[in-house]
Design a protein around this motif. Sequence first.
Motif, PDB file in Angstrom:
ATOM      1  N   SER A  79      83.873 -49.854  67.404  1.00 33.00           N
ATOM      2  CA  SER A  79      84.179 -48.769  66.501  1.00 33.00           C
ATOM      3  C   SER A  79      85.082 -49.332  65.348  1.00 33.00           C
ATOM      4  N   VAL A  80      85.140 -50.606  65.144  1.00 32.51           N
ATOM      5  CA  VAL A  80      85.777 -51.064  63.951  1.00 32.51           C
ATOM      6  C   VAL A  80      84.621 -51.848  62.895  1.00 32.51           C
ATOM      7  N   PRO A  81      85.212 -52.338  61.760  1.00 29.86           N
ATOM      8  CA  PRO A  81      84.137 -52.928  60.842  1.00 29.86           C
ATOM      9  C   PRO A  81      83.622 -54.287  61.592  1.00 29.86           C
ATOM     10  N   GLN A  82      82.529 -54.852  61.450  1.00 29.81           N
ATOM     11  CA  GLN A  82      81.893 -56.168  62.110  1.00 29.81           C
ATOM     12  C   GLN A  82      81.558 -57.026  60.964  1.00 29.81           C
ATOM     13  N   TYR A  83      81.894 -58.422  61.139  1.00 30.26           N
ATOM     14  CA  TYR A  83      81.374 -59.154  60.005  1.00 30.26           C
ATOM     15  C   TYR A  83      80.813 -60.295  60.779  1.00 30.26           C
ATOM     16  N   TYR A  84      79.437 -60.557  60.389  1.00 36.07           N
ATOM     17  CA  TYR A  84      78.778 -61.415  61.125  1.00 36.07           C
ATOM     18  C   TYR A  84      78.518 -62.720  60.261  1.00 36.07           C
ATOM     19  N   GLN A  85      78.862 -64.147  60.839  1.00 35.27           N
ATOM     20  CA  GLN A  85      78.754 -65.083  59.993  1.00 35.27           C
ATOM     21  C   GLN A  85      77.424 -65.796  59.978  1.00 35.27           C
ATOM     22  N   ALA A  86      77.105 -66.830  59.264  1.00 39.72           N
ATOM     23  CA  ALA A  86      75.850 -67.147  59.317  1.00 39.72           C
ATOM     24  C   ALA A  86      75.249 -67.661  60.566  1.00 39.72           C
ATOM     25  N   GLY A  87      74.430 -67.429  61.310  1.00 39.40           N
ATOM     26  CA  GLY A  87      73.926 -68.110  62.553  1.00 39.40           C
ATOM     27  C   GLY A  87      74.435 -67.046  63.757  1.00 39.40           C
ATOM     28  N   ALA A  88      75.229 -65.849  63.329  1.00 39.66           N
ATOM     29  CA  ALA A  88      75.613 -65.094  64.545  1.00 39.66           C
ATOM     30  C   ALA A  88      75.005 -64.217  65.023  1.00 39.66           C
ATOM     31  N   ASP A  93      72.095 -57.486  77.081  1.00 44.34           N
ATOM     32  CA  ASP A  93      71.085 -57.501  78.375  1.00 44.34           C
ATOM     33  C   ASP A  93      70.307 -56.137  78.488  1.00 44.34           C
ATOM     34  N   ASN A  94      69.086 -56.256  79.368  1.00 46.00           N
ATOM     35  CA  ASN A  94      68.310 -55.294  79.377  1.00 46.00           C
ATOM     36  C   ASN A  94      68.835 -53.895  79.900  1.00 46.00           C
ATOM     37  N   ALA A  95      70.082 -53.946  80.784  1.00 49.92           N
ATOM     38  CA  ALA A  95      70.571 -52.809  81.269  1.00 49.92           C
ATOM     39  C   ALA A  95      71.922 -52.458  80.641  1.00 49.92           C
ATOM     40  N   SER A  96      72.155 -52.865  79.560  1.00 46.68           N
ATOM     41  CA  SER A  96      73.440 -52.648  78.828  1.00 46.68           C
ATOM     42  C   SER A  96      73.095 -51.898  77.460  1.00 46.68           C
ATOM     43  N   THR A  97      74.261 -51.198  77.130  1.00 38.92           N
ATOM     44  CA  THR A  97      73.667 -50.529  75.730  1.00 38.92           C
ATOM     45  C   THR A  97      74.927 -50.826  74.767  1.00 38.92           C
ATOM     46  N   LEU A  98      74.808 -51.126  73.479  1.00 38.28           N
ATOM     47  CA  LEU A  98      75.776 -51.531  72.581  1.00 38.28           C
ATOM     48  C   LEU A  98      75.737 -50.465  71.375  1.00 38.28           C
ATOM     49  N   THR A  99      76.926 -49.649  71.363  1.00 37.47           N
ATOM     50  CA  THR A  99      77.028 -48.443  70.594  1.00 37.47           C
ATOM     51  C   THR A  99      77.778 -49.125  69.433  1.00 37.47           C
ATOM     52  N   ILE A 100      77.723 -48.919  68.067  1.00 39.77           N
ATOM     53  CA  ILE A 100      78.408 -49.370  67.043  1.00 39.77           C
ATOM     54  C   ILE A 100      78.433 -47.991  66.303  1.00 39.77           C
ATOM     55  N   THR A 101      79.908 -47.571  65.762  1.00 39.96           N
ATOM     56  CA  THR A 101      80.265 -46.679  65.249  1.00 39.96           C
ATOM     57  C   THR A 101      80.815 -46.869  63.854  1.00 39.96           C
ATOM     58  N   ASN A 102      80.698 -48.150  63.195  1.00 35.17           N
ATOM     59  CA  ASN A 102      81.396 -48.393  62.121  1.00 35.17           C
ATOM     60  C   ASN A 102      80.675 -49.411  61.285  1.00 35.17           C
ATOM     61  N   ARG A 103      80.882 -49.634  60.097  1.00 32.88           N
ATOM     62  CA  ARG A 103      79.936 -50.437  59.311  1.00 32.88           C
ATOM     63  C   ARG A 103      79.679 -51.882  59.782  1.00 32.88           C
ATOM     64  N   ILE A 104      78.561 -52.430  59.459  1.00 35.06           N
ATOM     65  CA  ILE A 104      78.133 -53.796  59.753  1.00 35.06           C
ATOM     66  C   ILE A 104      77.915 -54.560  58.641  1.00 35.06           C
ATOM     67  N   HIS A 105      78.625 -55.594  58.606  1.00 32.74           N
ATOM     68  CA  HIS A 105      78.390 -56.506  57.145  1.00 32.74           C
ATOM     69  C   HIS A 105      77.724 -57.875  57.735  1.00 32.74           C
ATOM     70  N   SER A 106      76.622 -58.060  57.256  1.00 38.83           N
ATOM     71  CA  SER A 106      75.828 -59.167  57.662  1.00 38.83           C
ATOM     72  C   SER A 106      74.780 -59.543  56.614  1.00 38.83           C
ATOM     73  N   SER A 107      74.419 -60.881  56.444  1.00 40.23           N
ATOM     74  CA  SER A 107      73.342 -61.307  55.692  1.00 40.23           C
ATOM     75  C   SER A 107      72.104 -60.690  56.319  1.00 40.23           C
ATOM     76  N   ASN A 108      70.781 -60.945  55.812  1.00 46.52           N
ATOM     77  CA  ASN A 108      69.427 -60.455  56.483  1.00 46.52           C
ATOM     78  C   ASN A 108      69.346 -61.629  57.528  1.00 46.52           C
ATOM     79  N   VAL A 118      70.358 -50.899  71.520  1.00 42.97           N
ATOM     80  CA  VAL A 118      71.616 -50.855  70.404  1.00 42.97           C
ATOM     81  C   VAL A 118      71.422 -49.322  69.661  1.00 42.97           C
ATOM     82  N   ILE A 119      72.701 -48.877  69.748  1.00 45.38           N
ATOM     83  CA  ILE A 119      72.862 -47.352  69.023  1.00 45.38           C
ATOM     84  C   ILE A 119      73.917 -47.622  67.675  1.00 45.38           C
ATOM     85  N   ILE A 120      73.377 -47.325  66.711  1.00 40.71           N
ATOM     86  CA  ILE A 120      74.128 -47.198  65.534  1.00 40.71           C
ATOM     87  C   ILE A 120      74.195 -45.923  65.150  1.00 40.71           C
ATOM     88  N   ASN A 121      75.525 -45.547  65.157  1.00 40.58           N
ATOM     89  CA  ASN A 121      75.868 -43.910  64.921  1.00 40.58           C
ATOM     90  C   ASN A 121      77.262 -43.995  64.083  1.00 40.58           C
TER      91      ASN A 121
END
Length: 590
Positions: A79-88, A93-108, A118-121
């Motif tokens: 629930s906080v901003p995320q910063y993905y460095q190069a190569g991150a 896993d199959n049975a898991s859920t990643l929920t993101i409720t804040n901004r994503i900062h990453s290159s393409n 993955v749920i982005i809300n």
Amino acid sequence: MTYDLMATNIGYQSETASTAPRSLQSFMEEHRTIRDFGSAETGQGLVDDGPAITKMANALGYVVIPSGNFRIISDLTISVPQYYQAGACLTVDNASTLTITNRIHSSNQWIFQGVGKVIINIISTMGEDAKLITAGWFGVFPTNALVSDVTDKMQRALNSMNAQTREGILQLECGSYHLSKTIYVPRGVEISGRGMRRTIFDISGLDFTVFETTGNACKFTNFQFEFPTGQSGVRTAPYIHVKHNTCEIDSIWLYPTTVGIIIDENWCTIRNLRATYGLDPQALDIADTSVVWARTSGFSIIDVTIIGTTFAPHHIVRVGHDTNISAGNIDNIHTTLPATAVFLDNRNCSISRINISNIIGNPASSTGNQQFDSLTKIVAAGAYQCTYITLHGLVTNGNADSLLHIDGSDTSVISNISLGSAVAQGNTGYGIRLINNGTGAIRNINIAGDVDVSGRPIRLETVGNVTLLNIPPSLRGSHFSAPFIENFTLGDDQARIIGDNRTAIFAGVLIIGSSNPSVNGIFSFRAASSSNHVTMIAGAANMATATTPLSGSSGSDGRFTVGIDSSGQLILENRMGSNLTLSITLMAGY
């Protein structure tokens, strides 16, 4: 900078002298990542890195994912901003859920791997918010290799926005993306490319819908559909099927298909659509192929063009299916191929309040000059009605059999149709056709005086019960101009053509008078390339008529002859023995 390796709080001075000294601990905290909050194995994809992410989020209010593969084994919410460095990347896993409720900062780059959900809300504490998702974050990258099918990855990216409460955008880059099955688009999501002919979807297979909405307010913009290299044929399924309201389609390019886009819910908009046809969808023996098929109310279809060299669908825009339709707008439709631009299909529904404007039919000679049925067409059957339709700004060259064709059957009623500011070039076919083959009615047809179909041999065709026509004289088969009055001298043994500026059909009344010698008469005539006649209604004994050419010495000596020659010319011949000073009044029409 010098420091003691055993020290815990050592001063740090940057290269810029104006920067205040700070501790090494402070400097290192600025470069912390989740590695600083987890085990030694973090980044190898061997342990659950969710706890490390949670620790950093709680400690610093943001998360930095460094280069490496970080594994999410159990459900996790960031629930906080995320910063993905190069190569991150995060591998869920199959049975898991990643929920993101804040901004994503990453290159393409591919930052969400694995097969887990993955749920982005993104949640905003003030007002509404929207999401921007880069397709590459889910491994959706352009490639020309058909083995790189990105269908499942793209669906996973779209599914990440499925639980959101507001709109989002899935952004694609320039290049080709290979798709092999239907992709379902959730509510409020926009699939956005970098421009038609720049972002391209290579579609393998001809019998599946490419994009189908699963919620309202979806949008598709700035990309092109195309067949992969080596594949041929005509698609039998739509590229886009809109099943929900308030959706938009903008700046899309299509390739041959029996139906390109289907709209099944209200208040949807299509604009800036292009279609290229080099194959023949009609060859599949489907009755009503079209580029756009509107099967609902409140639509707006603006700026649609089809181009090509050989074949075309039956219609560019088709309206009507099995549900009553009202309140539609169709504007700026252009075809360079022999296809009816707008078809209102009332055979299984009623249609009302449709505005049709700026329709251009301009098939090039490269199509073999094939005549297509009509620029615009309305067909009703059963007990259905078509009412309150306005058409304005219609233009077609001679390759359209008619400008407007209205066809009713059974007990259907077609009424309150208005046509204005329209032109049909060409000298074959019809201007306007009103055909009622049933027991219903075609009525209240209003055609303005600026509708020009004067070059067509049949300007207005009516069959069956067609009533209450408000049409200009030019569509009634004749156009009468002001009386033409002329005084002139016609020498003895001379002939003169009258009204040589006429069109194909020229009919009316001619009044002739001369006092010395006395030549007086009233004649009715019809001058055409066939079925010519001239009749003396009243006249002196020395007046005569003829339907043979008159040259000045053709008629009888001592007579004045009014004749029609084989080409339909109205001619006067003087063989009275002296010059005649004539006064003529010509009241004629065409």
